[in-house]
Every structure is written in structure tokens, then in C-alpha cells.
Scaffold this motif. Structure first.
Motif, PDB file in Angstrom:
ATOM      1  N   GLY A 365     -36.454  48.593  82.216  1.00  0.00           N
ATOM      2  CA  GLY A 365     -35.457  49.646  81.999  1.00  0.00           C
ATOM      3  C   GLY A 365     -35.017  49.736  80.548  1.00  0.00           C
ATOM      4  O   GLY A 365     -34.566  50.779  80.097  1.00  0.00           O
ATOM      5  N   LYS A 366     -35.128  48.619  79.845  1.00  0.00           N
ATOM      6  CA  LYS A 366     -34.699  48.591  78.437  1.00  0.00           C
ATOM      7  C   LYS A 366     -35.806  48.019  77.569  1.00  0.00           C
ATOM      8  O   LYS A 366     -35.819  46.827  77.261  1.00  0.00           O
ATOM      9  CB  LYS A 366     -33.441  47.728  78.300  1.00  0.00           C
ATOM     10  CG  LYS A 366     -32.203  48.368  78.880  1.00  0.00           C
ATOM     11  CD  LYS A 366     -31.025  47.432  78.745  1.00  0.00           C
ATOM     12  CE  LYS A 366     -29.869  47.874  79.615  1.00  0.00           C
ATOM     13  NZ  LYS A 366     -28.862  46.818  79.757  1.00  0.00           N
ATOM     14  N   PRO A 367     -36.732  48.897  77.173  1.00  0.00           N
ATOM     15  CA  PRO A 367     -37.840  48.404  76.345  1.00  0.00           C
ATOM     16  C   PRO A 367     -37.344  48.003  74.955  1.00  0.00           C
ATOM     17  O   PRO A 367     -36.239  48.392  74.550  1.00  0.00           O
ATOM     18  CB  PRO A 367     -38.763  49.622  76.250  1.00  0.00           C
ATOM     19  CG  PRO A 367     -37.890  50.797  76.492  1.00  0.00           C
ATOM     20  CD  PRO A 367     -36.812  50.328  77.433  1.00  0.00           C
ATOM     21  N   VAL A 368     -38.162  47.234  74.256  1.00  0.00           N
ATOM     22  CA  VAL A 368     -37.893  46.945  72.846  1.00  0.00           C
ATOM     23  C   VAL A 368     -37.672  48.277  72.126  1.00  0.00           C
ATOM     24  O   VAL A 368     -38.408  49.239  72.351  1.00  0.00           O
ATOM     25  CB  VAL A 368     -39.075  46.177  72.206  1.00  0.00           C
ATOM     26  CG1 VAL A 368     -38.949  46.145  70.681  1.00  0.00           C
ATOM     27  CG2 VAL A 368     -39.146  44.760  72.758  1.00  0.00           C
ATOM     28  N   GLY A 369     -36.648  48.344  71.305  1.00  0.00           N
ATOM     29  CA  GLY A 369     -36.346  49.591  70.600  1.00  0.00           C
ATOM     30  C   GLY A 369     -35.126  50.300  71.175  1.00  0.00           C
ATOM     31  O   GLY A 369     -34.602  51.223  70.559  1.00  0.00           O
ATOM     32  N   THR A 370     -34.676  49.858  72.362  1.00  0.00           N
ATOM     33  CA  THR A 370     -33.470  50.445  72.952  1.00  0.00           C
ATOM     34  C   THR A 370     -32.249  50.020  72.139  1.00  0.00           C
ATOM     35  O   THR A 370     -32.034  48.832  71.909  1.00  0.00           O
ATOM     36  CB  THR A 370     -33.268  49.953  74.404  1.00  0.00           C
ATOM     37  OG1 THR A 370     -34.437  50.270  75.164  1.00  0.00           O
ATOM     38  CG2 THR A 370     -32.047  50.608  75.045  1.00  0.00           C
ATOM     39  N   VAL A 371     -31.481  50.994  71.693  1.00  0.00           N
ATOM     40  CA  VAL A 371     -30.284  50.677  70.911  1.00  0.00           C
ATOM     41  C   VAL A 371     -29.117  51.538  71.405  1.00  0.00           C
ATOM     42  O   VAL A 371     -29.263  52.755  71.586  1.00  0.00           O
ATOM     43  CB  VAL A 371     -30.510  50.921  69.404  1.00  0.00           C
ATOM     44  CG1 VAL A 371     -29.249  50.599  68.601  1.00  0.00           C
ATOM     45  CG2 VAL A 371     -31.676  50.091  68.877  1.00  0.00           C
ATOM     46  N   CYS A 372     -27.978  50.896  71.665  1.00  0.00           N
ATOM     47  CA  CYS A 372     -26.778  51.612  72.092  1.00  0.00           C
ATOM     48  C   CYS A 372     -25.755  51.604  70.956  1.00  0.00           C
ATOM     49  O   CYS A 372     -25.565  50.578  70.294  1.00  0.00           O
ATOM     50  CB  CYS A 372     -26.165  50.956  73.329  1.00  0.00           C
ATOM     51  SG  CYS A 372     -27.293  50.911  74.730  1.00  0.00           S
ATOM     52  N   PHE A 373     -25.122  52.753  70.768  1.00  0.00           N
ATOM     53  CA  PHE A 373     -24.130  52.916  69.714  1.00  0.00           C
ATOM     54  C   PHE A 373     -22.782  53.283  70.326  1.00  0.00           C
ATOM     55  O   PHE A 373     -22.731  54.064  71.279  1.00  0.00           O
ATOM     56  CB  PHE A 373     -24.513  54.073  68.783  1.00  0.00           C
ATOM     57  CG  PHE A 373     -25.836  53.897  68.079  1.00  0.00           C
ATOM     58  CD1 PHE A 373     -25.880  53.340  66.814  1.00  0.00           C
ATOM     59  CD2 PHE A 373     -27.019  54.294  68.684  1.00  0.00           C
ATOM     60  CE1 PHE A 373     -27.086  53.185  66.142  1.00  0.00           C
ATOM     61  CE2 PHE A 373     -28.233  54.138  68.026  1.00  0.00           C
ATOM     62  CZ  PHE A 373     -28.272  53.588  66.763  1.00  0.00           C
ATOM     63  N   GLY A 374     -21.725  52.748  69.776  1.00  0.00           N
ATOM     64  CA  GLY A 374     -20.387  53.215  70.116  1.00  0.00           C
ATOM     65  C   GLY A 374     -19.810  53.879  68.883  1.00  0.00           C
ATOM     66  O   GLY A 374     -19.983  53.379  67.771  1.00  0.00           O
ATOM     67  N   LEU A 375     -19.147  55.030  69.088  1.00  0.00           N
ATOM     68  CA  LEU A 375     -18.549  55.720  67.949  1.00  0.00           C
ATOM     69  C   LEU A 375     -17.099  56.037  68.262  1.00  0.00           C
ATOM     70  O   LEU A 375     -16.788  56.679  69.270  1.00  0.00           O
ATOM     71  CB  LEU A 375     -19.306  57.028  67.668  1.00  0.00           C
ATOM     72  CG  LEU A 375     -18.713  57.922  66.568  1.00  0.00           C
ATOM     73  CD1 LEU A 375     -18.861  57.283  65.192  1.00  0.00           C
ATOM     74  CD2 LEU A 375     -19.380  59.307  66.580  1.00  0.00           C
ATOM     75  N   LYS A 376     -16.207  55.547  67.420  1.00  0.00           N
ATOM     76  CA  LYS A 376     -14.782  55.871  67.561  1.00  0.00           C
ATOM     77  C   LYS A 376     -14.432  56.840  66.439  1.00  0.00           C
ATOM     78  O   LYS A 376     -14.701  56.580  65.275  1.00  0.00           O
ATOM     79  CB  LYS A 376     -13.949  54.594  67.468  1.00  0.00           C
ATOM     80  CG  LYS A 376     -12.446  54.808  67.679  1.00  0.00           C
ATOM     81  CD  LYS A 376     -11.714  54.810  66.363  1.00  0.00           C
ATOM     82  CE  LYS A 376     -10.369  55.529  66.502  1.00  0.00           C
ATOM     83  NZ  LYS A 376      -9.776  55.754  65.165  1.00  0.00           N
ATOM     84  N   GLU A 377     -13.866  57.997  66.823  1.00  0.00           N
ATOM     85  CA  GLU A 377     -13.558  59.030  65.846  1.00  0.00           C
ATOM     86  C   GLU A 377     -12.065  59.024  65.502  1.00  0.00           C
ATOM     87  O   GLU A 377     -11.264  58.410  66.198  1.00  0.00           O
ATOM     88  CB  GLU A 377     -14.011  60.386  66.388  1.00  0.00           C
ATOM     89  CG  GLU A 377     -15.521  60.420  66.608  1.00  0.00           C
ATOM     90  CD  GLU A 377     -16.022  61.737  67.152  1.00  0.00           C
ATOM     91  OE1 GLU A 377     -16.397  62.602  66.338  1.00  0.00           O
ATOM     92  OE2 GLU A 377     -16.046  61.903  68.397  1.00  0.00           O
ATOM     93  N   PRO A 378     -11.696  59.739  64.411  1.00  0.00           N
ATOM     94  CA  PRO A 378     -10.291  59.706  63.971  1.00  0.00           C
ATOM     95  C   PRO A 378      -9.299  60.161  65.042  1.00  0.00           C
ATOM     96  O   PRO A 378      -8.158  59.716  65.051  1.00  0.00           O
ATOM     97  CB  PRO A 378     -10.281  60.671  62.782  1.00  0.00           C
ATOM     98  CG  PRO A 378     -11.673  60.632  62.247  1.00  0.00           C
ATOM     99  CD  PRO A 378     -12.550  60.467  63.451  1.00  0.00           C
ATOM    100  N   ASN A 379      -9.728  61.050  65.967  1.00  0.00           N
ATOM    101  CA  ASN A 379      -8.807  61.500  67.010  1.00  0.00           C
ATOM    102  C   ASN A 379      -8.697  60.509  68.163  1.00  0.00           C
ATOM    103  O   ASN A 379      -8.061  60.788  69.172  1.00  0.00           O
ATOM    104  CB  ASN A 379      -9.235  62.882  67.530  1.00  0.00           C
ATOM    105  CG  ASN A 379     -10.623  62.840  68.156  1.00  0.00           C
ATOM    106  OD1 ASN A 379     -11.217  61.762  68.283  1.00  0.00           O
ATOM    107  ND2 ASN A 379     -11.137  63.992  68.539  1.00  0.00           N
ATOM    108  N   GLY A 380      -9.353  59.362  68.032  1.00  0.00           N
ATOM    109  CA  GLY A 380      -9.252  58.333  69.063  1.00  0.00           C
ATOM    110  C   GLY A 380     -10.367  58.376  70.089  1.00  0.00           C
ATOM    111  O   GLY A 380     -10.527  57.456  70.886  1.00  0.00           O
ATOM    112  N   LYS A 381     -11.130  59.463  70.079  1.00  0.00           N
ATOM    113  CA  LYS A 381     -12.216  59.630  71.051  1.00  0.00           C
ATOM    114  C   LYS A 381     -13.312  58.578  70.834  1.00  0.00           C
ATOM    115  O   LYS A 381     -13.711  58.326  69.698  1.00  0.00           O
ATOM    116  CB  LYS A 381     -12.806  61.038  70.890  1.00  0.00           C
ATOM    117  CG  LYS A 381     -13.701  61.477  72.018  1.00  0.00           C
ATOM    118  CD  LYS A 381     -14.381  62.809  71.690  1.00  0.00           C
ATOM    119  CE  LYS A 381     -15.811  62.788  72.146  1.00  0.00           C
ATOM    120  NZ  LYS A 381     -16.638  63.812  71.505  1.00  0.00           N
ATOM    121  N   VAL A 382     -13.752  57.964  71.930  1.00  0.00           N
ATOM    122  CA  VAL A 382     -14.855  56.997  71.846  1.00  0.00           C
ATOM    123  C   VAL A 382     -16.049  57.536  72.621  1.00  0.00           C
ATOM    124  O   VAL A 382     -15.908  57.959  73.773  1.00  0.00           O
ATOM    125  CB  VAL A 382     -14.432  55.622  72.414  1.00  0.00           C
ATOM    126  CG1 VAL A 382     -15.647  54.701  72.551  1.00  0.00           C
ATOM    127  CG2 VAL A 382     -13.386  54.970  71.512  1.00  0.00           C
TER     128      VAL A 382
END
Lengths: 417, 417
Positions: A365-382
Motif C-alpha cells: 500500500g505504501k511503496p518506496v517514494g510515498t511521502v505525506c506532507f502536513g501544511l499549516k496555513e496562517p489562518n490555522g487550516k491544516v
């Protein structure tokens, strides 16, 4: 009237792989902006017989077509600088010392408390050029450049190899001469970046269908990088270039950008916003990229390298349960990382990265190369984002850190406050 | 038996100056280690007629001398990849698809949820080589390399231009073939690294005084890198090489090392020791370097990017007073950073870096390039180290992160427990 352009660099340090030749590429880039394409780069060691036979080959070629050969290097004061000597042998001419350069050299010596008579012959030789050649002044160093004839409408340009001297001489002395020697129309160029798309797909989807309409009068070029391709278009028809860019933006609204590195830097400064990072698989590469430009300390606060799961929990408060249930590379952990990051740094933007850089650690399900990102923006949205990147460990890490910057770019450009 | 070596790169992005060719220099460097010097680099755009006429010129040259032409690029899937097509035209041969590469490609497609029939013909073409050529497997990407004849004892080697694919193919596939094609006396080479010393100083201090005794029968070469120079010595006389290395170790006992990157990786694994980092001016570059090799997660736990003073205090507990009294770049702050790091991570080794990467921020007592390091060793000992590095922002950051690894190397090698 476009000459057949050859760029010739000399230097044994180049052909031994001890230095990389950046002059040729720089010159080619400048010539591309003048609308000229280079047909060949040649690099030779400091060996007069190899240089001479190359000059002869260029002279032979100049019998068939107009040749412009631009040569750098070998004009210095050391015993392995052979350019002047070889050109004199090639043309059968003698040389003379350029008065202006002689004065300059004397002044430099005097400013160091030495006299004219102290100048070593080998240093003095740098003021010499072949008689009857067109001289190119050096306003940075000593060695004088010159233009020799290679045949009808064909020329050999010789410039020093020291980049600071060469670039100055090229811009200030050579370009005006080239415009006289080969007059032509003004060329415009535009550059756009496309993300996570292959060169060949781009060509099939965009270049081919538009070949008739656009690319008879415009030229295109693509450079593939980690995470993005850079598309360059040029034409003498500026309206056509605008049409091309419009079509590109319509076709790829979600993956198109300008120079992300430059935009992120300028926009963060302009808006006075701050950023911090929490990196796992990239191990610091994103932080490194965010601090490449001077002045980045205004917006980049710092962050966490949580390579081990233990530090993800201890430093960022990622629940052990989440790691066990979803895995360290998961949307849930990326989200918890960026939330923990915000707790600690309170910056306007936060970015987390967790992924499988390989070569081990992949699964179905998660091959090599799988990358997860989290982004928190100035308005607080994640938000969380997931990609699967191609390539080896190094490529995946480069892809991931560049894509993180693209996510930041998109938020800076399109976010609603 | 030394062939006349020509390295040929193709790619319009190179001759347009959009990318710099690092392959040719890399190959030249590797060939030097085999005892061979390169006579010429050639770079051509993706233009089949120019490539073809160059191949013909090489073939003509091969009538006079043994030619080894090593070509990179043009084996990819896009329409401007012309190498295979041009070589087929040049040799008059047809091509076939290499079974092993076909299987590899199919597997890659399947892992992405696609099927054999989805493979584009242009992608599939990368598995093709000229019939009767010697194939060079690609274990990183798709495109297969090959060796063709250019004449008696003369060869044309074609490899992909993607550096990760080319370097792997060169080392694993091509070198053994070259050793068979051009057998020669066994050349031994030894490499040592010297830290924070210039190339010309090394030459004056070590090469010149020993020229008579050592360098009639041995060759030397130096590559300058950020923070260190790599000195390569080669000879067929192994005893002489040992003498050279002994002299070098006696002359430079404090700044000499082996391959620091490799040693640190292997030794940390072997001793089962862990490391964490606290980076300021390098912004993550040290962490990135410590995680370049697969398996680094065994020893690298993570750490802190404390670029701002506020995070130095908030995350690592560096006293505000220390920063105000001594400055963020000071022995005191480097020490407090590494002590705070240990508090949070409890790893065997801890390294902190704080410095002035410039171009702004220098002062009389602390010029741009000043970098302070804190090192915490497994026995609990904490030491601080200060350097002033030359160069621009990028150079200073590279110098600093490499020197941090050198400090780690020295501790791993010489520490008393």
C-alpha cells in the motif's frame, strides 16, 4: 544570419574532472538570450598540440559555414597557459603588447608597492594579443581577450577562463561586437514550471497538439528537475508567447508555477510571514533549502528533525498509537507532526514531511517514494497531501523537499485568508 | 595500452546552458583512478545530424589510434532522445529489446497499478540496444547502456545521462568491461582527505619537496571540496604509495582522514551509537548529510533546527543572557545548544552548529565564515570548536556541515572512552 557556434574551454583541471566547466554553460545561456543556439562544447586539456589541431578543424569547418568559436582559458601567466602561443602558431602572426593593458598592469604593480621592472615576463605576456586582431579589454583582471578571423564571416574569440573576468568581458566587450558581426531581430523568452509531470507526458499533451499553431514561430525547451520540469519558450513574436503561456495555464492550472524558490522567498518577506518545518525522511533538506538565500532568517524560524519515531512522539507529541495504527508514513502522522510543530513554534506556516525514501521500507500500500506532507496555513487550516515520487533515495528526498516548497508556494499565492 | 579517451555528452539543455554537465567530469575523475587521462570532452545538442557526424569523426580517428568514446545522454523516452537511433544509423544495425530490462519495466508499471499494454512505445524503446552490442544493465532506471565497436580496439560506450543511473552503471557494469578491453599493469591508488587546507599550500608543502623522491614513479591529483581536499596518489609500486601515505600522515597528523562520510556511517552502525544535531546556520544540511545513506535511521535520531534565537532559547534552553552577552555565534552558545540537545534526545553523540553564513552579519572579531561547533561525546564530554571558513554563503554552509562530520569522525576514531 546565425553562425555555427562552438564553445571551446581549455584546462587540464577540467578534463581531469577536478573542476567543472561553468563558463561554457554560462556563455550558451547568454547566447540563447541573444537568440543563438550553440552547436557544440569542446573541452581540451592544456596541451598545445590538441588545441592546435582543434583550431585547424574549426578553420576547415569555416570553409563550409560561418563559424563562431568562443574559447576560454589558457591566457593566464602560468607555464600551462598555451592559448596565445597556439593562436600565433595557428595564424602565423606575431603579437604585441596592448598599451592600455600595460598601463593597467603597471598601476596594479605600483599599488602593491612594486615597479614596472618587477613584472615577470610571464605576467607581462598577458597584455599581448596577435597583431591585427580585435582586442577585448579586461576590466577585472590582466589578460586581454581578442577576436581573430577563422575565414569569411568566421571568428575565433579568445577570453580568459577566470569566470569573473570572462563574464564581464563577454557582457561589456563581446556582445556589442557580436551584434555588429551578426545583426538580427530581438528575441523574447518566458519560463514556467510544471510539477510532478514527466517530460514526455508534457510533450505529448502540450507540444504535439500545439505544434502547428505555436511552434513554427516559437522555440521550446524543457529541463527536468526533481519534482518539476522547467519549460522555456522563445520567439520574436511576443504576442505568440503570451498565447502559449495562457494555453499552458489553462491546461495545467493546478501544477503550474513561476520560480518557486524565488517566489517563496520574496513573498514571505513581503507579507512578513514566518515558517517552520518538521522533517522526517528529508532529514533537514527542506530547512536547508529554505535557508539558501541570504535574509531567510527573517521568515525561517527553524524546526524539528524527527527522524526516529521516538522523537516524533517526544518532541512533537505525535501519539504513539497513531504511529502504531497508521504507520510513521501516514496522513495522520503528517498531520500530528505539523500540529505539534505549531504548538512549539507558533509560526504562520508549518510544514511536515514523513515518507519512505528507500531503498528499503516499502510495502504494497505504501511503496518506496510515498511521502505525506502536513501544511499549516496562517489562518490555522491544516491540510495533508500525499505523493508517490519516482527515483532513488536521493531523488525522492529532493522531490519531497521541492514539492513541500511548491505546497508553500500555492498557499502563498492562492490562499484565502 | 592507454586508449585516446573522448567523453561525449548530449543534451540541448547542456548546450543551451540550462543545465551544467557534471557527468563528464565525474567520469574523468573515475578514469583517473583507473590511471587514464581524458583527451577531450564534447557536448552536443539533441541533434541527430550533429551526433552522427561526431561519431563518424571518432570512427575516422579510430583508424589512427585506439579510441574509447564514452557517451552519455539521449537514451530517454522523449522525442529528442536520439542516441539509439543515431547509433543504429551509424552502424547500419537493427535493435532488439533486452529481456531483463523489459521485465524490469513491466514490474515498475505493475507496481504503479498499470499493465504491460499501458507502456508507451517511447518508454519501451529504452529497453532496446543495437544487436550484437555488449549491454550494460541499468539497476536504477530503465534505459539500457551498451558498448559498440568503433574500429580495432576502439569502442563507443553509450550510457543514460541521468547521473544516478549513469554512475551506478559506470561503477558496476562499465569498469569491469573496461578492465577487460584495455588490460594494463595493476595500478594501485590511495586516497586521503586533508581538512581546511588549500590546494596550492598542499602543493608547496608536500608535492614540491617530495617531487624527486616520490613523484617520478607516482602520480598525484587533488580535488578541492568544501572543507577538505581529496588527495589521490597512484602508482604501480605499492611500497612507494605506502611511503607517500606515511609521509602525509606524519606531516598532517591532525587534519588527515579517510572518507569521512563512509567511516562515520560504518562506525556508528558497528558501535551501535546514536547521534542527533542542533543546527543554526546550516539550516538542516548536517541532518541531510547524516541521512544520505540508507540505514542511517539506525543511528540518526533527529534534532533541532534553531535558526532563530527565540527557538534556541525555547527549544534548547540556551540562556537568553548568553546570546545577548556572547552573541548567537559563540563558543558559549554552541555549548549550550549541544547540552540542550542532549537533554532532549539523550543520544551518544550530539553536534551543534552556529555560525555566520553571510553575506551580511560579519563583524571585526567575527567575520563572515565564523562557525562554532559543540560536540557531545558518548562519555559525556562536551567540547567546542571554532573555524573561519572561506567562500560565499553556500560554501560556508557546506564547509560547516562537512567539518561537523570531520569532528564526529575524529571522535569516533580517536576518542578514549
Amino acid at each position: 544570419m546565425t553562425p555555427h557556434i562552438v564553445i571551446l574551454s581549455t584546462g587540464s583541471e577540467l578534463t581531469a574532472g577536478r573542476s567543472v566547466d561553468t563558463n561554457s554553460g554560462w556563455i550558451a545561456n547568454q547566447l540563447f538570450e541573444l537568440g543563438w543556439k550553440v552547436k557544440k562544447f569542446i573541452t581540451l586539456p592544456d596541451d598545445p598540440s590538441l588545441i592546435l589541431s582543434e583550431l585547424k578543424a574549426l578553420q576547415t569547418l569555416a570553409k563550409e559555414k560561418q563559424v563562431l568559436a568562443i574559447m576560454t582559458g589558457g591566457l593566464g601567466p602560468t607555464e600551462d597557459d598555451y592559448t596565445l602561443e597556439t593562436v600565433l602558431q595557428f595564424t602565423g602572426k606575431t603579437s604585441y603588447s596592448v598599451e592600455k593593458a600595460k598601463l593597467r598592469l603597471t598601476k596594479i604593480y605600483e599599488s602593491r608597492g612594486k615597479e614596472y621592472k618587477d613584472i615577470l615576463p610571464s605576467v607581462f605576456r598577458q597584455t599581448h594579443v596577435p597583431e591585427g586582431s580585435k582586442t577585448l579589454d579586461n576590466s577585472v583582471g590582466i589578460a586581454v581577450g581578442f577576436i581573430e578571423s577563422l575565414g569569411e564571416n568566421s571568428y575565433l574569440v579568445c577570453m580568459p577562463g577566470v569566470p569573473s573576468e570572462m563574464t564581464e568581458m563577454f557582457r561589456r566587450r563581446l556582445v556589442p561586437e557580436l551584434k555588429k558581426l551578426y545583426p538580427r531581430e530581438n528575441l523574447v523568452h518566458k519560463t514556467k514550471w510544471l510539477w510532478n509531470i514527466g517530460e514526455s507526458l508534457f510533450q505529448n499533451e502540450f507540444i504535439e497538439p500545439n505544434r502547428e499553431e505555436f511552434f513554427k514561430e516559437a522555440e521550446w525547451g524543457v529541463t527536468a528537475n526533481r519534482g518539476y520540469i522547467k519549460c522555456i519558450f522563445q520567439s520574436t513574436n511576443e504576442g505568440l508567447l503570451e498565447k502559449i503561456i495562457n494555453r499552458l495555464e489553462t491546461q495545467y492550472p493546478k501544477i503550474i508555477s513561476d520560480d518557486v524558490f524565488q517566489f517563496v522567498h520574496e513573498q514571505l518577506l513581503k507579507e512578513g510571514l514566518t515558517v517552520s518545518v518538521a522533517e522526517s525522511c528529508t532529514g533537514g533538506l527542506l530547512g536547508k533549502k529554505l535557508t539558501e538565500q541570504a535574509g531567510s532568517s527573517v521568515y525561517f524560524m527553524g524546526g524539528f528533525l524527527t527522524y526516529s519515531n521516538q522523537l516524533k512522539t517526544n518532541l512533537l507529541g505525535v501519539p504513539k498509537d497513531s504511529i502504531e495504527t497508521y504507520g510513521a508514513v501516514s496522513d495522520e502522522v503528517a498531520k500530528a507532526m505539523v500540529e505539534g510543530l505549531y504548538e512549539k513554534t507558533k509560526t504562520d506556516f508549518g510544514i511536515s514531511i514523513t515518507g519512505i525514501a528507500g531503498p528499503e521500507g516499502g510495502s504494497e500500500g505504501k511503496p518506496v517514494g510515498t511521502v505525506c506532507f502536513g501544511l499549516k496555513e496562517p489562518n490555522g487550516k491544516v491540510s495533508v497531501h500525499r505523493y508517490i515520487f519516482p527515483g532513488n533515495r536521493e531523488a525522492i528526498r529532493e522531490n519531497a523537499s521541492n514539492t513541500a516548497l511548491f505546497l508553500l508556494y500555492q498557499s502563498l499565492k492562492f490562499r484565502t485568508t
